[in-house]
Enzyme design. Structure first.
Site, PDB file in Angstrom:
ATOM      1  N   THR A 140      -7.917   2.834 -16.218  1.00 40.32           N
ATOM      2  CA  THR A 140      -9.100   2.399 -15.468  1.00 40.32           C
ATOM      3  C   THR A 140      -9.400   0.929 -15.746  1.00 40.32           C
ATOM      4  OG1 THR A 140      -9.990   4.626 -15.726  1.00 40.32           O
ATOM      5  CG2 THR A 140     -11.537   2.926 -15.050  1.00 40.32           C
ATOM      6  N   HIS A 195      -6.993  -1.314 -13.936  1.00 42.01           N
ATOM      7  CA  HIS A 195      -7.386  -1.448 -12.527  1.00 42.01           C
ATOM      8  C   HIS A 195      -8.521  -2.476 -12.402  1.00 42.01           C
ATOM      9  CE1 HIS A 195      -5.061   1.873 -10.811  1.00 42.01           C
ATOM     10  NE2 HIS A 195      -5.476   2.673 -11.752  1.00 42.01           N
TER      11      HIS A 195
HETATM   12 ZN   LIG Z   1     -10.079   6.175 -20.132  1.00 42.57          ZN
END
Ligand SMILES: [Zn+2]
Ligand SMILES: [Zn+2]
Length: 348
Positions: A48, A51
Site C-alpha cells: 500500500t 502504491h
Molecule cells: Zn500493510
C-alpha cells in the site's frame, strides 16, 4: 497536553497528489479523550505504501493528501486520553489500521472488517511513518512480553496472511499462492503449518522465491511456470483446491483461474495497480469461488496471530532489510526493487 514530550517530530509526508515523500518536522499529533499517543519504534513498508509513494492509479483513486502514510508499526504508549481504560504508558503495542465507525449495521453485527464507513490509517488519515502517532484506544493491540520487536512490527501483514490462509479449511488441501511478497510468504508458511498437502508459491523475483527456502513449500518462477507446470509441481493434476492471489499482477490473475480445480476456491488479496481483465466465463463455467480478503477480522485475526506466534510460528524470515527513517529514499527503492522481503524503518 503531552506533558514532558517533544512538541515536534520527524515524519514522512506527502504534501499533495505527486510521487515521492518528504521528510519533515511537524507537530506531535494531539490525542483525544478516547485515543492513545504512541512513540513509534519500527514501521513496515507495505505494498500500500509503495502504491502511495509511486502515486499510481490505485493511489490516485483511494488516497487523500496531504498525508503522513504508513500503517504497520510497533510502538510504546506514551500518553492516554482521559476516557481510556485498560491501557497505560509503557505498553508495547501494535495498531489495527482500519478505523471503523462502531455504529453502522456491519459494525453492530460484529463485522467491523466490513464497516460501511471505514477509513484507513496512513491512507485517509495520518499514519505511522512518524515518531509519534495518535490512534483510537479501540485500535490498539497490546503485545505479550515475549514477542520480539521486529515480529511485533509485522503483526499487521501477518494478520493479512492469517486472514487469507484461514478463509477456507487448509488441512489436506493443495494450495497455490501467486506472489511471494511478505504476505504471500507468510501465508505459505501458515498453510504448510496447518497441514496443507502441497503449497506452491510463484513470483517473478528469484530473490523472493529464495526466501521460500526457509519454509517447507515449493517455489515456482512466473511467468515461465504456466498452469500445467504449477499443477505438476503441486502433484495435483486436476488443479489446486485453494488459490491465494497475493500479487495483484494481471498475468497472475489468469494463471490462478487456470491452475485451480473446477469448483476451486480463490482468495483475492493482491491489489492490481492498473485496470485489468480476466476471463469471466472461466469463473462461471468452471464454477470457481472467489473471496475477496482485505485487512484482518477485528479482533479475531489479531488473536490468531498472537496465538500462532506464541506457539512458535516465526515469520521473521520475511524481514530482509532495516533502514533508519532518514534513509527512506533507499528504503522505498529497496522495497520496490524486487530484491527484498519486508523492509522496516527504524524510528527509535
Ligand atoms: Zn500493510
Ligand atoms: Zn461501521
Amino acid at each position: 497536553m503531552n506533558d514532558g514530550l517533544p512538541t515536534t517530530m520527524a515524519a514522512l509526508f506527502k504534501p499533495g497528489p505527486v510521487a515521492g515523500l518528504q521528510l519533515i518536522e511537524t507537530p506531535v499529533p494531539h490525542h483525544g479523550d478516547d485515543d492513545v499517543l504512541i512513540r513509534v519504534l519500527l514501521t513496515g513498508l507495505c505494498g500500500t505504501d509503495l502504491h502511495i509513494h509511486a502515486w499510481d492509479d490505485w493511489a490516485r483513486s483511494a488516497v487523500r493528501t496531504p498525508l503522513i502514510p504508513g500503517h504497520e508499526c510497533v510502538g510504546r504508549i506514551v500518553a492516554t486520553g482521559s476516557a481510556v481504560t485498560g491501557l497505560h504508558e509503557g505498553q508495547i503495542v501494535g495498531v489495527e489500521g482500519h478505523l471503523t465507525c462502531g455504529r453502522c449495521e456491519q459494525c453492530r453485527a460484529g463485522a467491523r472488517h466490513l464497516c460501511l464507513r471505514n477509513t484507513n490509517l496512513g491512507v485517509h488519515t495520518d499514519g505511522v511513518f512518524a515518531e509519534y502517532v495518535a490512534v483510537p484506544a479501540a485500535n490498539v493491540w497490546v503485545h505479550g512480553d515475549r514477542v520480539p520487536l521486529e515480529v511485533a512490527s509485522i503483526f499487521d501483514p501477518l494478520g493479512n496472511a492469517v486472514h487469507a490462509a484461514t478463509t477456507h479449511p487448509i488441512s489436506g488441501m493443495s494450495v497455490l499462492i501467486t506472489g511471494a511478497g511478505p504476505i504471500g510468504l507468510m501465508a505459505a508458511q501458515i498453510c504448510a503449518r496447518m497441514g496443507a498437502r502441497a503449497v506452491v508459491i510463484t513470483d517473478i523475483s528469484s530473490y523472493r522465491l529464495g526466501l521460500a527456502e526457509h519454509i517447507d513449500v515449493t517455489p515456482a518462477t512466473a511467468p515461465q511456470a504456466g498452469p500445467d507446470e504449477l499443477r505438476a509441481a503441486g502433484g495435483t493434476p486436476l488443479g489446486f483446491d485453494i488459490g491465494l492471489e497475493m500479487s495483484g499482477a494481471p498475468e497472475a490473475l489468469q494463471t490462478m483461474l487456470d491452475a485451480v480445480s473446477p469448483g476451486g476456491r480463490i482468495v483475492a488479496l493482491g491489489l492490481p495497480s492498473k485496470d485489468t481483465s480476466v476471463d469471466w466465463a472461466d469463473i462461471s463455467t468452471r464454477m470457481l469461488n472467489i473471496q475477496g480478503v482485505s485487512g484482518r477480522r477485528i479482533p479475531e485475526t489479531w488473536r490468531s496471530v498472537a496465538a500462532l506466534v506464541a506457539n512458535g510460528l516465526d515469520p521473521s524470515f520475511v524481514i530482509t532489510h532495516k533502514f533508519r527513517y532518514d534513509q527512506h529514499v533507499e528504503a522505498f527503492a529497496t522495497a520496490a526493487g524486487g530484491k527484498a522481503g519486508k523492509v522496516l524503518l527504524d524510528w527509535a
